[in-house]
Design a protein around this motif. Structure first.
Motif, PDB file in Angstrom:
ATOM      1  N   LYS A  83       0.839  -1.200   0.000  1.00 58.58           N
ATOM      2  CA  LYS A  83       0.000   0.000   0.000  1.00 58.58           C
ATOM      3  C   LYS A  83       0.873   1.249   0.000  1.00 58.58           C
ATOM      4  CE  LYS A  83      -3.688  -2.542   0.292  1.00 58.58           C
ATOM      5  NZ  LYS A  83      -4.540  -2.756  -0.894  1.00 58.58           N
ATOM      6  N   ASN A  84       1.966   1.168   0.753  1.00 64.24           N
ATOM      7  CA  ASN A  84       2.963   2.233   0.778  1.00 64.24           C
ATOM      8  C   ASN A  84       4.148   1.809  -0.077  1.00 64.24           C
ATOM      9  OD1 ASN A  84       1.774   4.056   2.883  1.00 64.24           O
ATOM     10  ND2 ASN A  84       1.972   2.208   4.132  1.00 64.24           N
ATOM     11  N   VAL A  85       4.648   2.705  -0.899  1.00 62.46           N
ATOM     12  CA  VAL A  85       5.631   2.344  -1.913  1.00 62.46           C
ATOM     13  C   VAL A  85       6.928   3.122  -1.729  1.00 62.46           C
ATOM     14  CG1 VAL A  85       6.080   2.203  -4.392  1.00 62.46           C
ATOM     15  CG2 VAL A  85       3.765   1.819  -3.520  1.00 62.46           C
ATOM     16  N   PHE A 107       9.917  -3.121   7.085  1.00 56.97           N
ATOM     17  CA  PHE A 107       8.644  -2.418   6.952  1.00 56.97           C
ATOM     18  C   PHE A 107       7.759  -3.113   5.919  1.00 56.97           C
ATOM     19  CE2 PHE A 107       5.571   0.587   5.460  1.00 56.97           C
ATOM     20  CZ  PHE A 107       5.238   1.329   6.577  1.00 56.97           C
ATOM     21  N   LEU A 108       8.343  -3.483   4.782  1.00 53.20           N
ATOM     22  CA  LEU A 108       7.577  -4.194   3.756  1.00 53.20           C
ATOM     23  C   LEU A 108       7.016  -5.495   4.311  1.00 53.20           C
ATOM     24  CD1 LEU A 108       9.929  -3.744   0.651  1.00 53.20           C
ATOM     25  CD2 LEU A 108       7.763  -2.567   1.073  1.00 53.20           C
ATOM     26  N   GLY A 392       4.997  -0.986  -8.278  1.00 48.54           N
ATOM     27  CA  GLY A 392       4.543  -0.220  -7.141  1.00 48.54           C
ATOM     28  C   GLY A 392       3.117   0.265  -7.282  1.00 48.54           C
ATOM     29  N   SER A 393       2.594   0.225  -8.504  1.00 50.25           N
ATOM     30  CA  SER A 393       1.254   0.743  -8.767  1.00 50.25           C
ATOM     31  C   SER A 393       0.155  -0.297  -8.556  1.00 50.25           C
ATOM     32  CB  SER A 393       1.176   1.272 -10.210  1.00 50.25           C
ATOM     33  OG  SER A 393       2.133   2.280 -10.425  1.00 50.25           O
ATOM     34  N   ILE A 394       0.522  -1.561  -8.448  1.00 48.67           N
ATOM     35  CA  ILE A 394      -0.484  -2.627  -8.434  1.00 48.67           C
ATOM     36  C   ILE A 394      -1.362  -2.572  -7.187  1.00 48.67           C
ATOM     37  CG2 ILE A 394      -0.794  -5.124  -8.256  1.00 48.67           C
ATOM     38  CD1 ILE A 394       1.469  -5.461 -10.237  1.00 48.67           C
ATOM     39  N   ASN A 395      -0.746  -2.440  -6.019  1.00 45.65           N
ATOM     40  CA  ASN A 395      -1.510  -2.420  -4.769  1.00 45.65           C
ATOM     41  C   ASN A 395      -1.527  -1.056  -4.091  1.00 45.65           C
ATOM     42  OD1 ASN A 395      -2.250  -5.275  -4.566  1.00 45.65           O
ATOM     43  ND2 ASN A 395      -0.062  -5.648  -4.290  1.00 45.65           N
ATOM     44  N   ALA A 396      -0.912  -0.060  -4.714  1.00 53.96           N
ATOM     45  CA  ALA A 396      -0.688   1.220  -4.040  1.00 53.96           C
ATOM     46  C   ALA A 396      -1.981   1.969  -3.743  1.00 53.96           C
ATOM     47  CB  ALA A 396       0.218   2.098  -4.897  1.00 53.96           C
TER      48      ALA A 396
END
Length: 726
Positions: A83-85, A107-108, A392-396
């Motif tokens: 969610k955070n990239v 963190f990831l 990074g856009s898939i779940n962001a």
């Protein structure tokens, strides 16, 4: 376990196979999968399902239907964010900050684990030397040492331990490295093609990064779906059984990449499902991702008596051991209430963006900007939330993205904004992947001429121009190979028109790969490469523009002057006819007749504020035979301001080597924190001096070694020599 139950554990499918309510994220070719021999509700793992409630729902339904109640494994393509990239890996590797990388991994892991994810495909450790290949953005770059250090730090952060046999606690996940092996060497930079490498290159350049992560205790290895030296990676007995299992003692799970085993048939290696299944299982693959080669082929092979069933048992045991290491048998609903606060991510991601941004060029009219500067902010990247890169856009969560424009507004800076040109390449936006994300921004109805006119109008009354340029996020990543690495024509035209106004111009480059900037670089007073900088990129960029933070990243991949130089990398092998300042006008030397040999920006390059005033002196060099370590001590000084930079140590070609080795090889880095005086100690393990010859024999020679210490592969400040006994 029945045969079907065993084989089911070796099969991975996407969520849509379990019901339309679970959906699918398309990250590969559309497949017509027919499960003949194994029930979907017997399969062992699921790819790319997100959301704790959804994962729990599928796990509950699955366990209700399962005779043995063996929980599902949930695996996710969480490459550099969820969610955070964070910034892309090619950027992060240039930070040379292992503590930062470990913190990012932790963190990831915490964010993924809280959501119920068990395994992440975060670690692409392919050495890359061809920026035409779109997936260079996922890699730590062209250098062996950098790739290995990056992998070890992320494995530690993600898994939370350095022991191969330790269980993974609730706040961490199992990590998977990819793509084993040499996927980054695909021919001509074209996605999914073969690689043809010497054994010398494979052993010295492409394998060490993966094996360093194995040594760090990584739980899974993913095979590449490509061919290396005539053999598909997923069926290469030497790579999987000899090197990985035997020599590196890897006892974790080997998983194929998306549809890789089915593609053995397409590429002509295997005649049918049975041949493909036998070859892959025999070589050492445990899990078949998004194909039914194992589901259907293994069943038939067993019934024919054509395969040793102990191979199936061994593979199943490794899968079950992974589930046990994750504690799934005690708690199939792995997850927790994530207490990681927004402030923690903000600080970590902003630090990551600053430490990975690369100041390519700077003049006295460039950076940092004065607080009272009246700025013309131009370019769509400045206002777009879609600057996270493809994966990074898939779940962001795009609502969290801090754009540069928003950050300048929040800082109450004096600026006027104009879009200037259209961001997206129409050909890319129209693709299947593009359709998932392009809708996040409203369609631009203005013409290119109208957009440019607006930009020129606001720039005319500004003190300085800050122009955002680069490639949109759909033009890099998987399936985004390109032969033209220049900026789009509309960007080039606007650059020239803005330059004609006579105002100082700062370029902010958003990209997932090295670009060709040779023709436009002279128009800028400063160039700041921010890559795809992550959720909090805009805030970090603003801090760097005004000198509140110092860009201190280094290039993990050389930036060529032209496509004709590719592949290009700093650690090339020497020639008997080298180009020098003394023979530059001679014909019969190793050179181009229409271009310098050197890249526009070399590996390790990255300026910092005040870097011109840095001096470095080697004060002592020692070799400790007990610890097998060389220690180089340096005094680094800045006469004017406190500096944030990365000191780099390169090994010269040793004269005593039995083969020709690279002219230089990075063996250590040390991040310098904000100080004027630095007393630096850099430890180099003796193993960094070792190499394989062209017959595959390992060497660690005694003799005199020379080390060059500097701020890039082309900016050497000091030298040191040490004698290593034979």
């Amino acid at each position: 376990m029945t045969l079907a139950e065993k084989i089911g554990q070796l099969v991975q499918l996407t969520p849509g196979f379990f019901g339309s309510e679970y959906g699918d994220v398309i990250t590969g070719p559309e497949l017509n999968i027919d499960m003949e021999s194994v029930d979907v509700w017997q399969t062992g793992s699921v790819l790319n399902l997100s959301g704790k409630a959804t994962l729990d729902k599928l796990q509950t339904t699955y366990l209700e239907k399962s005779r043995l109640k063996i929980p599902l494994l949930f695996m996710n393509d969480m490459i550099y964010g969820y969610k955070n990239v964070f910034p892309i890996p090619l950027a992060l590797a240039g930070s040379h900050d292992n503590q930062l990388l470990e913190s990012i991994g932790a963190f990831l892991a915490q964010e993924a684990a809280a959501d119920g994810v068990h395994v992440v495909f975060t670690l692409m450790l392919d050495v890359v030397r061809d920026p035409r290949w779109g997936r260079v953005m996922e890699s730590p770059g062209e250098d062996v040492h950098t790739v290995a250090a990056y992998g070890q730090a992320l494995v530690t952060g993600l898994q939370g331990n350095l022991s191969r046999d330790a269980k993974i606690d609730m706040r961490h996940v199992a990590a998977c490295i990819k793509h084993y092996a040499a996927y980054g060497a695909v021919e001509a930079g074209r996605e999914y093609t073969a690689a043809d490498l010497s054994q010398f290159s494979l052993l010295n350049t492409y394998l060490p990064g993966y094996l360093a992560a194995v040594e760090a205790g990584v739980k899974l290895v993913m095979t590449a779906f490509t061919v290396v030296n005539g053999m598909p990676d997923s069926v290469d007995n030497w790579l999987l059984s000899e090197v990985l299992r035997k020599q590196a003692a890897f006892n974790g799970v080997v998983i194929s990449d998306y549809n890789a085993l089915n593609e053995l048939i397409t590429m002509g290696y295997s005649a049918d499902d049975l041949a493909a299944a036998k070859a892959a299982l025999t070589a050492g693959v445990d899990v078949d991702m998004m194909a039914t080669i194992f589901a259907n082929g293994l069943t038939k092979l067993v019934h024919q008596g054509a395969i040793d069933t102990t191979l199936i048992d061994q593979a199943v045991l490794r899968v079950l051991s992974l589930k046990n290491d994750l504690g799934l048998f005690e708690n199939p609903y792995r997850g927790f209430d994530n207490t990681a606060n927004e402030e923690e991510f903000t600080q970590l991601s902003q630090r990551a963006a600053v430490e990975s941004s690369v100041l390519l060029k700077n003049t006295t009219a460039g950076l940092p900007l004065a607080e009272d500067s009246k700025i013309a902010l131009v370019g769509p990247f400045a206002a777009s939330p879609l600057t996270l890169g493809l994966w990074g856009s898939i779940n962001a969560d795009f609502s969290k993205v801090k754009t540069l424009k928003a950050a300048l507004e929040n800082g109450h800076h004096q600026f006027t904004y104009a879009k200037g040109y259209k961001m997206y390449d129409a050909h890319v936006v129209g693709t299947e992947m593009g359709g998932q994300f392009a809708k996040a921004e409203a369609e631009d109805l203005q013409t290119e001429a109208e957009l440019a006119a607006e930009a020129l109008a606001i720039a005319a009354s500004a003190d300085k121009i800050v122009l955002t340029i680069g490639e949109d996020f759909l033009q890099s990543g998987e399936a985004a190979s390109k032969t033209n690495l220049h900026l789009a024509p509309a960007q080039v035209t606007l650059i020239k028109e803005l330059h004609a106004l006579g105002k100082p111009m700062i370029g902010i480059i958003y990209s997932g790969r090295p670009l060709i900037l040779t023709d436009v670089e002279p128009y800028f007073d400063a160039l700041l490469l921010v890559w795809f900088p992550g959720t909090n990129g805009g805030t970090a960029i603003t801090d760097m523009l005004f000198g509140k933070a110092t860009p201190s990243g280094k290039l993990a991949m050389s930036w060529p002057r032209s496509v004709g130089q590719i592949p290009i990398h700093y650690d090339s092998l020497p020639t008997g006819r080298p180009l020098t300042v003394h023979n530059a006008n001679e014909r019969f030397v190793s050179k181009y007749i229409d271009s310098p040999n050197t890249p526009l920006y070399p590996f390790g390059h990255g300026l910092t504020y005040g870097q011109d005033n840095i001096t470095c002196e080697v004060t002592q060099v020692t070799y400790d035979q007990v610890s097998a370590t060389i220690l180089i001590q340096c005094a680094v000084t800045s006469e004017t301001i406190a500096i944030e930079d990365v000191l780099q140590v390169y090994l010269q070609q040793p004269k005593q080597a039995t083969v020709v080795l690279p002219t230089q090889k990075l063996v250590a880095t040390k991040r310098l924190k904000q100080q004027k005086q630095h007393d630096v100690s850099i430890a180099i393990p003796l193993s960094a001096l070792a190499y394989y010859d062209n017959q595959g024999s390992y060497h660690l020679d005694g003799g005199t070694y020379t080390f060059n210490v500097g701020l890039s592969s082309a900016n050497i400040l000091a030298h040191a020599t040490v004698n290593v006994p034979k």
